[in-house]
Design an enzyme around this catalytic site. Structure first.
Site, PDB file in Angstrom:
ATOM      1  N   CYS A 109     -23.192 -23.761  10.819  1.00 26.11           N
ATOM      2  CA  CYS A 109     -23.640 -22.470  11.370  1.00 26.11           C
ATOM      3  C   CYS A 109     -23.222 -21.411  10.360  1.00 26.11           C
ATOM      4  O   CYS A 109     -22.288 -20.644  10.597  1.00 26.11           O
ATOM      5  CB  CYS A 109     -23.008 -22.213  12.732  1.00 26.11           C
ATOM      6  N   ALA A 110     -23.911 -21.355   9.232  1.00 29.83           N
ATOM      7  CA  ALA A 110     -23.341 -20.770   8.011  1.00 29.83           C
ATOM      8  C   ALA A 110     -23.474 -19.259   7.862  1.00 29.83           C
ATOM      9  O   ALA A 110     -22.599 -18.627   7.276  1.00 29.83           O
ATOM     10  CB  ALA A 110     -23.965 -21.437   6.788  1.00 29.83           C
ATOM     11  N   PRO A 160     -23.308 -15.290   8.011  1.00 33.50           N
ATOM     12  CA  PRO A 160     -23.876 -14.706   6.787  1.00 33.50           C
ATOM     13  C   PRO A 160     -23.404 -15.352   5.481  1.00 33.50           C
ATOM     14  O   PRO A 160     -23.852 -14.964   4.412  1.00 33.50           O
ATOM     15  CB  PRO A 160     -23.416 -13.257   6.854  1.00 33.50           C
ATOM     16  N   GLY A 186     -19.904 -16.032   4.443  1.00 37.46           N
ATOM     17  CA  GLY A 186     -18.556 -15.783   3.929  1.00 37.46           C
ATOM     18  C   GLY A 186     -17.722 -17.048   3.841  1.00 37.46           C
ATOM     19  O   GLY A 186     -17.071 -17.311   2.816  1.00 37.46           O
ATOM     20  N   LYS A 187     -17.740 -17.841   4.903  1.00 36.18           N
ATOM     21  CA  LYS A 187     -16.982 -19.094   4.889  1.00 36.18           C
ATOM     22  C   LYS A 187     -17.614 -20.099   3.918  1.00 36.18           C
ATOM     23  O   LYS A 187     -16.908 -20.870   3.269  1.00 36.18           O
ATOM     24  CB  LYS A 187     -16.907 -19.691   6.299  1.00 36.18           C
ATOM     25  N   ASP A 246     -28.517 -22.837   8.973  1.00 36.39           N
ATOM     26  CA  ASP A 246     -28.568 -21.879  10.068  1.00 36.39           C
ATOM     27  C   ASP A 246     -29.943 -21.968  10.715  1.00 36.39           C
ATOM     28  O   ASP A 246     -30.887 -22.515  10.129  1.00 36.39           O
ATOM     29  CB  ASP A 246     -28.274 -20.460   9.593  1.00 36.39           C
ATOM     30  N   ASP A 270     -31.224 -26.495  13.652  1.00 33.40           N
ATOM     31  CA  ASP A 270     -30.525 -26.221  14.898  1.00 33.40           C
ATOM     32  C   ASP A 270     -29.302 -27.129  14.969  1.00 33.40           C
ATOM     33  O   ASP A 270     -29.441 -28.362  14.947  1.00 33.40           O
ATOM     34  CB  ASP A 270     -31.478 -26.500  16.068  1.00 33.40           C
ATOM     35  N   CYS A 294     -14.548 -17.236  16.802  1.00 29.06           N
ATOM     36  CA  CYS A 294     -13.838 -15.965  16.638  1.00 29.06           C
ATOM     37  C   CYS A 294     -13.554 -15.405  18.026  1.00 29.06           C
ATOM     38  O   CYS A 294     -13.605 -14.204  18.250  1.00 29.06           O
ATOM     39  CB  CYS A 294     -14.631 -14.980  15.780  1.00 29.06           C
TER      40      CYS A 294
END
Length: 423
Positions: free
Chosen positions: A252-253, A255, A257-258, A276, A303, A376
């Protein structure tokens, strides 16, 4: 030359859309062509302080105004009570905003009277507000404050709500594969930007920018020397511990950052796939990949509930990062509107989705492969309880370790991560 639209009215119309349709304010804010910083602060401030403004309106207004005039009133009250704006400008421009709406002459008189009263009685108002229940005083949903008190204790729940109401900092993660940290800091100072090293820095170096500096004006933006990223994002990547030569999936990449952090740990060796679901999010992911010069990363649309539709049955990964959709209760400081979307029903719906994603993506792990489930969010149902329940129902996996960032303690966004290994 075309006259600019009243900035208070623009802010109020965005608030109005949010109140009426629960539209995400950031989508409207992203389209602004004028007074971006001012309107951004007003809108986010109104959204963040919703219950305080509602309490004051109820206290002083007998008949509830139409929604657009309620929005205009709240915009004015926020300026008078919480912003360093000249009172006369806040009052005059806000009243004018009401007049510019159809049928606004009557409401404009009411708004003028209330704003002038708030100006006169500001000190007494704050004293009265301090005696209100925590959920009003700190402007959080009542049920959420109560559940935090049960989970974390009253002192930590109050500290968390106070943290959420502070203005968020802009934090940069140095892309150390692109620039030497000391060199980057020197470039910032040459541009009269004095960064502050975030205490959460370890393998990754995070710098807090002074307020009011546009990110695109920071030296090294076009060169891909940094990402805008809270240090809490490193909790999950540290647990995943990606290594050069591995096959890694960020499921689930966006935007990204990770994804960029994982890429740095892999030293451009191995295979990294960023997936994504939505086209607009993939577009952002691709833009960040290009700016950071990470073209070696593969991007796929898919998905996370049905990853087998993207990858063949024999495709396996050594490591998977699963940063699932969540209630965002750890990032209320940055997403002022998210606190008003949390309900018991949404908790139930989101945990079903999270469990489904975890189950589906676990099937892509190679033998002895590892997966990090992360959110998060700070709610146990999404974090510890879900992982414990999932492990109990999947005997082929074991829970190795968990990590958590609680904002008042960590000085970061909130985060949870669990390292799961395939037996």
């Amino acid at each position: 030359m075309k006259k600019q639209k009243n900035s208070r009215l623009i802010a109020a119309e965005i608030v109005f859309q949010w109140l009426e349709h629960q539209d995400f304010p950031d989508r409207s804010l992203a389209k602004l062509k004028q007074d971006h910083a001012f309107i951004l602060e007003v809108v986010n401030g109104v959204v963040r302080n919703r219950l305080k403004l509602q309490w004051l309106e109820t206290k002083w207004v007998k008949n509830e105004p139409k929604l657009i005039f309620k929005a205009i009133l709240w915009v004015g009250l926020y300026q008078i009570l919480f912003m360093k704006v000249e009172d006369y400008a806040a009052i005059n421009e806000t009243v004018q905003a009401a007049k510019e709406r159809p049928g606004g002459l009557g409401p404009a008189k009411l708004i003028n009277a209330i704003l002038r009263r708030a100006q006169r009685e500001k000190d007494d108002l704050f004293k009265s507000l301090e005696s209100q229940p925590d959920y009003i005083r700190l402007s959080h949903p009542e049920f959420l404050m109560e559940r935090w008190k049960k989970t974390y204790g009253e002192a930590d729940a109050v500290a968390l709500a106070e943290w959420n109401n502070e203005p968020p900092s802009t934090i940069l993660r140095i892309e150390q594969s692109a620039v030497d940290a000391a060199e980057f800091i020197d470039k910032l100072r040459e541009a009269d930007i004095e960064p502050l090293l975030h205490p959460y820095s370890d393998k990754e170096i995070f710098l807090v920018l002074p307020r009011g500096i546009p990110v695109k004006k920071v030296p090294g933006y076009d060169e891909g020397w940094f990402t805008v990223q809270d240090p809490a994002t490193s909790v999950s990547v540290d647990l995943l511990a990606p290594r050069p030569g591995e096959t890694v999936l960020d499921a689930c990449a966006a935007p990204g950052g990770k994804t960029a952090m994982i890429a740095g740990r892999m030293d451009r060796r191995g295979e990294l796939v960023a997936m994504d679901l939505h086209d607009d999010r993939i577009r952002v992911l691709e833009e960040n990949k290009k700016r950071l010069k990470l073209d070696w990363i593969a991007t796929v649309k898919g998905d996370a509930r049905k990853p087998q539709a993207v990858f063949s049955n024999d495709r396996k990964f050594d490591a998977i990062l699963l940063d699932v959709p969540c209630l965002n209760t750890g990032v209320f400081k940055r997403r002022a509107d998210a606190r008003w979307r949390v309900t018991e029903e949404r908790i139930e719906t989101i945990t079903k989705l999270q469990y489904e994603i975890l189950t589906a993506c676990s099937e892509l792990l190679a033998e002895k492969g590892r997966l990090v489930y992360s959110t998060c969010s700070l709610e146990p149902e999404e974090n510890e309880e879900l992982v414990t329940r999932w492990i109990a129902n999947h005997s082929g996996f074991r829970l190795v370790k968990t990590g958590k960032a609680f904002p008042p303690d960590s000085g970061t966004d909130g985060a949870f991560a669990a390292l799961i290994r395939k037996k």
